[in-house]
Motif scaffolding. Structure first.
Motif, PDB file in Angstrom:
ATOM      1  N   ILE A   1      25.600  84.145  -1.757  1.00 12.52           N
ATOM      2  CA  ILE A   1      25.468  84.174  -0.266  1.00 12.52           C
ATOM      3  C   ILE A   1      24.864  84.739   0.360  1.00 12.52           C
TER       4      ILE A   1
ATOM      5  N   GLY B   1      22.581  75.167  -4.265  1.00 10.80           N
ATOM      6  CA  GLY B   1      24.441  75.133  -3.695  1.00 10.80           C
ATOM      7  C   GLY B   1      25.192  75.228  -4.869  1.00 10.80           C
TER       8      GLY B   1
ATOM      9  N   SER C   1      30.130  88.018   4.293  1.00 10.49           N
ATOM     10  CA  SER C   1      30.620  87.672   2.679  1.00 10.49           C
ATOM     11  C   SER C   1      31.722  88.783   1.852  1.00 10.49           C
TER      12      SER C   1
ATOM     13  N   THR D   1      28.462  87.707  -6.040  1.00 13.73           N
ATOM     14  CA  THR D   1      28.612  86.736  -5.455  1.00 13.73           C
ATOM     15  C   THR D   1      28.149  86.385  -4.456  1.00 13.73           C
ATOM     16  N   SER D   2      28.656  87.935  -3.731  1.00 13.97           N
ATOM     17  CA  SER D   2      28.289  88.303  -2.319  1.00 13.97           C
ATOM     18  C   SER D   2      26.791  87.998  -2.395  1.00 13.97           C
TER      19      SER D   2
END
Length: 389
Positions: free
Chosen positions: A173, A193, A318, A169-170
């Motif tokens: 981002i 997004g 993030s 997920t980081s």
């Protein structure tokens, strides 16, 4: 060398040193009880010495990386990508080492290496490179945006299978931030997004252990001895610290109560021992890092440098946000560490390498600004990052 030192971004260097040296102190404080009582280690300074070694190696890598032009990395984008994907696949096909139920490491005998850490800089570099190359095709979704998104999702999937949704997920981002400032159309960004959020939420609910983590995050006291245990102990540590903390090295939670006290949950120990002021110190320092990173991106000599600086900055930020959210009960626990502060070799070395690239972008920007001053072009500003359409 003198020119290099003269153009270093010293505020950025100070921020990095503050975080890493503070982390070194807190790693010792959070680990000396566990390391001393562990019969396999029986040495209270074990994790401290290893973290100190990684820090010294990391600083060496940082300064070496800061001396090489970031533009030369564009030629290495493809080899980095293939090496990263190969290592991620090796982790999944029987060569990976399992720790605490997750298979995320490769054993290089001297140390365990986590390929997903390398994926962070690889994907940031790839996105900055490919979106700079495709500037004239970003209006066309299928030709400009879809190809890099497909490769990103492939890498994302490999990391999720380890399983490591937090790191994956980081990376999403950081790459999303690069895409945002690349000049892509707003409707494309909105659709991507929304799809990304839906994907992450879906992955949480289709895996039982992730779903359990979500329910424990919402109400950890429903299962205080199971899924909610770690978060409850973290909240106890935070509450015990109050404003000033119980004193450095005087915390109780690290003495067998809070798992991963020197890695994923080191911020809980900071809160317990240094109080709210210690936590605010960490948050403010990361905010200062974010400000410097955005400023470096704004002053970068070219579009590639701008996108790369933004990607590196928000990759670190993030990760910090996800970790802070997890230990405070604001987000589900993902197993992601606090950059430069938590214990860990792979994370420390890769983070310092990426920060060395960020420093080089800052140096090139400072050199350009110095050149323009000599030519009496003080009022000439850099071309701004393309606005979102």
């Amino acid at each position: 060398m003198k020119k290099h030192l003269r153009n270093l971004d010293y505020p950025l260097l100070v921020i990095i040193l503050i975080l890493s040296l503070f982390g070194l102190v807190m790693v010792y404080s959070a680990s000396f009880v566990e390391a001393g009582l562990d019969p396999g280690i029986n040495d209270s300074g074990y994790y401290f010495r290893r973290q100190r070694m990684w820090l010294i190696l990391g600083l060496m890598i940082f300064f070496v990386a800061s001396m090489f032009s970031y533009r030369s990395l564009r030629k290495l984008t493809q080899p980095f990508f293939f090496i990263t994907v190969l290592m991620l696949i090796l982790v999944l096909v029987g060569f990976g080492v399992s720790v605490n139920g997750a298979t995320r490491w490769l054993d290089f005998k001297i140390f365990l290496f986590q390929p997903s850490e390398m994926a962070k800089i690889t994907m940031v570099l790839y996105f900055a490179h490919i979106l700079t190359s495709k500037q004239d095709r970003l209006d066309n979704f299928s030709q400009g945006i879809l190809p890099p998104i497909m490769l990103l999702m492939f890498v994302f999937g490999l990391i999720v299978l380890q399983p490591d949704l937090g790191t994956a997920t980081s990376i999403l981002i950081a790459c999303g931030i690069i895409l945002l400032f690349s000049g892509a159309r707003f409707r494309h960004l909105f659709a991507l997004g929304a799809s990304g959020i839906a994907l992450v939420v879906g992955l949480i609910f289709i895996a039982g252990y992730r779903r359990d983590r979500l329910t424990s995050f919402l109400n950890p006291f429903e299962d205080p001895s199971g899924e909610g245990y770690q978060l409850i102990q973290s909240l106890i540590a935070i509450a015990s610290g109050k404003l000033n903390g119980v004193g450095l090295a005087n915390g109780v939670q690290k003495a067998g109560y809070l798992p991963e006290a020197h890695t994923d949950f080191i911020l809980s120990i900071i809160a317990e021992e240094l109080g709210l002021f210690g936590v605010l110190f960490v948050i403010v320092t990361f905010m200062a890092f974010m400000y410097k990173g955005v400023l470096i991106a704004k002053r970068a000599p070219d579009h590639f440098g701008r996108l790369l600086a933004l990607g590196i900055t928000f990759q670190v930020i993030s990760q910090a946000i996800i970790n802070i959210g997890a230990v405070s009960g604001s987000m589900p626990i993902t197993g992601i560490t606090l950059p430069l502060i938590s214990y860990g070799g792979s994370s420390m070395l890769i983070t310092f390498a990426t920060l060395g690239v960020l420093m080089n972008i800052a140096i090139k920007g400072n050199m350009k600004r110095g050149y323009e001053t000599e030519e009496e072009e003080e009022t000439k500003d850099f071309q701004p990052i393309r606005s979102v359409k």
